[in-house]
Design an enzyme around this catalytic site. Structure first.
Site, PDB file in Angstrom:
ATOM      1  N   ILE A 202     -47.241 -98.514-122.847  1.00  0.00           N
ATOM      2  CA  ILE A 202     -46.093 -98.009-122.101  1.00  0.00           C
ATOM      3  C   ILE A 202     -46.287 -98.166-120.603  1.00  0.00           C
ATOM      4  O   ILE A 202     -45.357 -98.532-119.878  1.00  0.00           O
ATOM      5  CB  ILE A 202     -45.838 -96.532-122.467  1.00  0.00           C
TER       6      ILE A 202
ATOM      7  N   THR B 107     -50.358 -94.391-113.832  1.00  0.00           N
ATOM      8  CA  THR B 107     -51.676 -94.348-114.462  1.00  0.00           C
ATOM      9  C   THR B 107     -51.573 -94.930-115.864  1.00  0.00           C
ATOM     10  O   THR B 107     -50.498 -94.954-116.463  1.00  0.00           O
ATOM     11  CB  THR B 107     -52.236 -92.917-114.522  1.00  0.00           C
ATOM     12  N   GLY B 108     -52.695 -95.413-116.384  1.00  0.00           N
ATOM     13  CA  GLY B 108     -52.641 -96.095-117.680  1.00  0.00           C
ATOM     14  C   GLY B 108     -51.821 -97.366-117.597  1.00  0.00           C
ATOM     15  O   GLY B 108     -51.124 -97.742-118.545  1.00  0.00           O
ATOM     16  N   ALA B 109     -51.929 -98.080-116.460  1.00  0.00           N
ATOM     17  CA  ALA B 109     -51.009 -99.171-116.144  1.00  0.00           C
ATOM     18  C   ALA B 109     -51.323-100.482-116.838  1.00  0.00           C
ATOM     19  O   ALA B 109     -50.514-101.405-116.785  1.00  0.00           O
ATOM     20  CB  ALA B 109     -50.996 -99.402-114.628  1.00  0.00           C
TER      21      ALA B 109
ATOM     22  N   TYR C 237     -55.203 -84.869-130.263  1.00  0.00           N
ATOM     23  CA  TYR C 237     -54.165 -85.505-129.459  1.00  0.00           C
ATOM     24  C   TYR C 237     -52.916 -84.619-129.411  1.00  0.00           C
ATOM     25  O   TYR C 237     -52.316 -84.422-128.344  1.00  0.00           O
ATOM     26  CB  TYR C 237     -53.829 -86.874-130.050  1.00  0.00           C
TER      27      TYR C 237
END
Length: 350
Positions: A23, A17-19, A159
């Site tokens: 990172i 995820t967050g590909a 965060y």
């Protein structure tokens, strides 16, 4: 405690995820370079399609699924896509996150809830979806936390709170899976400052032109190396970057002194007159420009290696290196002592 066997990367299918940024992007590129198949997950369909084409153009295997990890139904659809495309998956990387800079009093409650929906609940949704599949065949779940989950910093309160929740949820999942005897490895990655576009993607409630990382920052591929190691090797935690680890250590050993230091350093080390690329700014609710591992901000080149990470990945080599250095130092001391003794004897004879 269950014995977990993980496949080599070249035989794995990995969900990330967050590909499409930072990172996550570095991880999928490195994984496919080593022969893994990947399922790319993000909100930005155009970026997902272009990334999948890039990987296939290099001979890699990639499929994608558009999803907002804040929605559990969309995350379940990711697992279904992985099974449909590749028959199964072996590792699941929860990397998606949202970012806000600002004083706790200045960040709206709606924005704080949105950050938690992505950064914390996205990890929970992903872990639950992955575990439903991996409990039968085994595999790895890797959650990208932060050193700020160990020790909060001013001006990133929401965060830090979300990453603290990620740490505790990851620990709870690990204990429960082990207690049940499930063949699932659960790893928490704790990066320090990493030079990714998150500073530009962040919502900025500080009233400054831009935001930045406290130095020194590391290249996203250093964090990706830690993630891919965890895909192949059962490991509890991995820190990325010595400075970040020292922040965690300082918070544990001298919390009040760390408070005072951060009160002084928080604003000058996190504010900037460089706003970065306007096309990337503020993706809290809608995706913005993606497909970059690093930020566009000016500054020193990020570090390409973390000796602390090397020591965690290869503890035997690190121990041998320390032993060698100690032996060399001891040898130098003894040699010096021998020389001094010889000189003393010579002077006594005279």
């Amino acid at each position: 405690m269950p014995r977990v066997r993980l496949k080599p990367l070249s035989r794995q299918t990995i969900v990330v995820t967050g590909a499409t940024s930072g990172i996550g992007l570095a991880t999928v590129r490195m994984a496919t370079e080593r022969g893994a198949a990947v399922v790319l997950v993000a909100r930005n369909e155009d970026a997902l399609q272009r990334l999948a084409e890039e990987i296939r153009g290099r001979g890699g295997r990639a499929e994608y699924q558009v999803a907002d990890v804040a929605d559990p139904a969309q995350v379940d659809a990711v697992a279904a896509k992985a099974v449909e495309a590749f028959g199964s998956f072996d590792s699941w990387v929860n990397d998606a996150g949202a970012f806000i800079y600002g004083r706790m009093e200045d960040v709206s409650l709606a924005d704080q809830r949105r950050l938690f929906d992505v950064t914390y609940w996205g990890v929970v949704h992903g872990t639950l979806a992955a575990a439903r599949h991996l409990r039968h065949q085994g595999g790895a779940i890797i959650n990208v936390g932060s050193v700020l989950g160990d020790r909060a910093i001013a001006l990133q309160g929401p965060y830090c709170a979300a990453k603290g929740a990620v740490k505790n949820a990851t620990d709870a999942f690990r204990m429960e899976f082990e207690g049940e005897g499930l063949p699932i490895s659960v790893t928490l990655i704790k990066p320090g400052p990493i030079d990714t576009p998150f500073m530009e993607h962040a919502r900025n409630a500080m009233g400054t032109q831009g935001t930045r990382n406290p130095p020194p920052a590391y290249h996203p591929r250093v964090a990706a190396r830690a993630i891919l190691h965890a895909c192949e090797t059962p490991v509890r935690d991995l820190y990325v970057g010595t400075a970040g680890w020292l922040t965690s250590l300082g918070g544990a050993l001298a919390p009040r002194l760390t408070d005072y230091a951060m009160e002084v350093l928080a604003k000058p080390t996190q504010t900037s007159e460089d706003p970065g690329r306007a096309e990337r700014r503020d993706n809290l609710y809608e995706p913005k420009e993606d497909l970059s591992e690093r930020s566009s901000l000016a500054g020193p080149a990020p570090r390409g290696r973390s000796l602390l990470l090397d020591a965690q990945i290869n503890p035997g080599k690190a121990a041998a290196l320390v032993a060698g250095l100690m032996a060399a130092a001891l040898g130098a001391v003894l040699a010096g002592a021998g020389t001094n003794t010889s000189r003393l004897r010579y002077h006594r004879r005279r």
